[in-house]
Design a protein around this motif. Structure first.
Motif, short mmCIF file in Angstrom:
data_model
loop_
_atom_site.label_atom_id
_atom_site.label_comp_id
_atom_site.label_asym_id
_atom_site.label_seq_id
_atom_site.Cartn_x
_atom_site.Cartn_y
_atom_site.Cartn_z
N PRO A 1 0.84 -1.20 0.00
CA PRO A 1 0.00 0.00 0.00
C PRO A 1 0.87 1.25 0.00
O PRO A 1 1.86 1.33 0.74
CB PRO A 1 -0.80 -0.13 1.31
CG PRO A 1 -0.82 -1.60 1.58
CD PRO A 1 0.51 -2.11 1.12
N HIS A 2 0.51 2.20 -0.81
CA HIS A 2 1.36 3.39 -0.98
C HIS A 2 0.52 4.62 -1.23
O HIS A 2 -0.43 4.60 -2.02
CB HIS A 2 2.32 3.16 -2.15
CG HIS A 2 3.06 4.39 -2.58
ND1 HIS A 2 3.81 5.16 -1.72
CD2 HIS A 2 3.17 5.00 -3.78
CE1 HIS A 2 4.34 6.17 -2.37
NE2 HIS A 2 3.97 6.11 -3.63
N ASP A 3 0.85 5.70 -0.51
CA ASP A 3 0.30 7.02 -0.82
C ASP A 3 1.44 8.02 -0.70
O ASP A 3 2.58 7.66 -0.41
CB ASP A 3 -0.89 7.39 0.08
CG ASP A 3 -0.54 7.33 1.56
OD1 ASP A 3 0.59 7.74 1.92
OD2 ASP A 3 -1.38 6.89 2.36
N HIS A 4 1.14 9.28 -0.91
CA HIS A 4 2.21 10.28 -0.95
C HIS A 4 2.89 10.46 0.41
O HIS A 4 3.99 10.99 0.49
CB HIS A 4 1.64 11.63 -1.41
CG HIS A 4 1.16 11.60 -2.83
ND1 HIS A 4 1.99 11.34 -3.89
CD2 HIS A 4 -0.08 11.76 -3.35
CE1 HIS A 4 1.29 11.37 -5.02
NE2 HIS A 4 0.03 11.62 -4.71
N ASP A 5 2.23 10.01 1.48
CA ASP A 5 2.77 10.23 2.81
C ASP A 5 3.79 9.17 3.23
O ASP A 5 4.49 9.35 4.22
CB ASP A 5 1.64 10.28 3.85
CG ASP A 5 0.69 11.44 3.60
OD1 ASP A 5 1.18 12.48 3.13
OD2 ASP A 5 -0.51 11.30 3.89
N ASP A 6 3.83 8.06 2.52
CA ASP A 6 4.73 6.99 2.94
C ASP A 6 5.80 6.67 1.90
O ASP A 6 6.25 5.55 1.78
CB ASP A 6 3.95 5.74 3.31
CG ASP A 6 3.13 5.19 2.16
OD1 ASP A 6 3.26 5.71 1.04
OD2 ASP A 6 2.35 4.25 2.40
N GLU A 7 6.22 7.68 1.14
CA GLU A 7 7.23 7.51 0.11
C GLU A 7 8.52 6.94 0.69
O GLU A 7 9.16 6.06 0.10
CB GLU A 7 7.52 8.86 -0.56
CG GLU A 7 8.47 8.77 -1.76
CD GLU A 7 7.77 8.21 -2.98
OE1 GLU A 7 8.43 7.45 -3.71
OE2 GLU A 7 6.59 8.52 -3.19
N ASP B 1 14.93 -11.72 -8.45
CA ASP B 1 14.22 -11.70 -9.73
C ASP B 1 12.85 -12.36 -9.65
O ASP B 1 12.06 -12.27 -10.59
CB ASP B 1 15.07 -12.38 -10.81
CG ASP B 1 15.31 -13.85 -10.51
OD1 ASP B 1 15.50 -14.17 -9.32
OD2 ASP B 1 15.33 -14.67 -11.44
N VAL B 2 12.56 -13.01 -8.54
CA VAL B 2 11.26 -13.68 -8.38
C VAL B 2 10.22 -12.73 -7.77
O VAL B 2 9.03 -12.84 -8.05
CB VAL B 2 11.40 -14.93 -7.48
CG1 VAL B 2 10.07 -15.66 -7.35
CG2 VAL B 2 12.47 -15.86 -8.02
N ILE B 3 10.71 -11.79 -6.94
CA ILE B 3 9.80 -10.89 -6.23
C ILE B 3 9.51 -9.65 -7.07
O ILE B 3 10.41 -8.86 -7.37
CB ILE B 3 10.41 -10.45 -4.88
CG1 ILE B 3 10.80 -11.67 -4.05
CG2 ILE B 3 9.41 -9.59 -4.11
CD1 ILE B 3 11.59 -11.33 -2.80
N HIS B 4 8.26 -9.48 -7.46
CA HIS B 4 7.84 -8.31 -8.24
C HIS B 4 7.07 -7.38 -7.30
O HIS B 4 5.94 -7.68 -6.90
CB HIS B 4 6.97 -8.73 -9.41
CG HIS B 4 7.63 -9.71 -10.34
ND1 HIS B 4 8.58 -9.33 -11.27
CD2 HIS B 4 7.52 -11.05 -10.45
CE1 HIS B 4 9.00 -10.39 -11.93
NE2 HIS B 4 8.38 -11.45 -11.44
N ILE B 5 7.68 -6.25 -6.94
CA ILE B 5 7.05 -5.30 -6.02
C ILE B 5 6.23 -4.28 -6.79
O ILE B 5 6.70 -3.69 -7.77
CB ILE B 5 8.12 -4.58 -5.17
CG1 ILE B 5 8.81 -5.57 -4.24
CG2 ILE B 5 7.48 -3.46 -4.35
CD1 ILE B 5 9.88 -4.94 -3.37
N VAL B 6 5.00 -4.07 -6.34
CA VAL B 6 4.13 -3.05 -6.92
C VAL B 6 3.58 -2.21 -5.78
O VAL B 6 3.01 -2.75 -4.82
CB VAL B 6 2.95 -3.67 -7.71
CG1 VAL B 6 2.14 -2.57 -8.38
CG2 VAL B 6 3.46 -4.67 -8.74
N ALA B 7 3.76 -0.89 -5.85
CA ALA B 7 3.29 0.00 -4.79
C ALA B 7 2.13 0.85 -5.30
O ALA B 7 2.11 1.29 -6.44
CB ALA B 7 4.43 0.89 -4.31
N GLY B 8 1.17 1.06 -4.43
CA GLY B 8 0.01 1.87 -4.81
C GLY B 8 -1.22 1.46 -4.02
O GLY B 8 -1.13 0.89 -2.93
#
Length: 224
Positions: A87-93, A114-121
């Motif tokens: 989970p990501h918002d502007h406050d936790d950059e 290379d196995v771990i694909h991180i997606v923030a948002g």
């Protein structure tokens, strides 16, 4: 239906056990903390691999965790895809950058990068990108985790969902079974396991073509 493969489960379990032991040996002399919740690590890794989960998704507020590494071991074992949603918002950059940095400095676990694909948002939006999820691990500390569970596109042939940190301040979080049983065309069965802060494991299978619930056997053995 997901088919159980004991060979994959055993190999993932042993590799995760070896991973934790090696990490602990390297860090103990430097005073660094060891992996937390080892029982959860090995259990979830074996469970994901044994069920031959081709798409594994983790949603966590804690960034790259020991559980993340355990799921990466499972994904590598079966040649599956693993996505870690933070989970990501502007406050936790700063926290997101720290998590990504940790991902690139895994203290001897570089073979998993290379196995771990991180997606923030926003998890509720990101999860829409992934179809037919086989194995999903959700931290109950994630905001709107109930909405997230309803939004996820699960594999219609069967899937497993795990909620971690089930008990917060002594209070049990809402049951996945209660959320999912309202969905048309699915049958689910849950079990609570006293590992770490508690996890709830929910198996989801499709109803048969006559609309009757398919019988399923769900057995978990836990030893202290």
């Amino acid at each position: 239906m997901m088919e159980w493969c004991p060979e994959h489960a055993m190999k993932a379990y042993l590799k995760t056990l070896h991973l934790r032991k090696n990490y602990s040996d390297r860090t103990s002399t430097r005073g660094s903390p060891e992996f937390e919740e080892p029982k959860i690590m090995e259990f979830l890794s074996a469970l994901a691999a044994g069920n031959c989960a081709k798409l594994i998704v983790q949603i966590t507020t804690e960034g790259v965790t020991p559980v993340t590494l355990a799921l990466a071991v499972a994904a590598r074992q079966i040649g599956g895809k693993f996505v870690c949603i933070i989970p990501h918002d502007h406050d936790d950059e700063e926290d997101i950058n720290k998590s990504i940095c940790t991902h690139h400095q895994l203290n001897g676990c570089d073979h998993l990068k290379d196995v771990i694909h991180i997606v923030a948002g926003n998890p509720c939006e990101i999860i829409k990108q992934f179809k037919k999820i086989d194995f999903m691990v959700v931290d109950s500390k994630v905001g709107d985790h109930l909405k997230l569970l309803k939004t996820a596109d699960l594999n219609s042939k069967g899937s497993l969902m795990v909620m971690t940190n089930l008990f917060i301040n002594g209070q049990k979080r809402a049951s996945l079974r209660e959320i999912l049983k309202a969905k048309d065309g699915v049958y689910c069965k849950s079990v609570t396991i006293p590992v770490g802060e508690g996890i709830e494991l929910t198996k989801i299978v499709p109803s048969n073509k006559h609309g009757r619930k398919r019988r399923t056997r769900f057995h978990v053995t836990y030893e202290n």
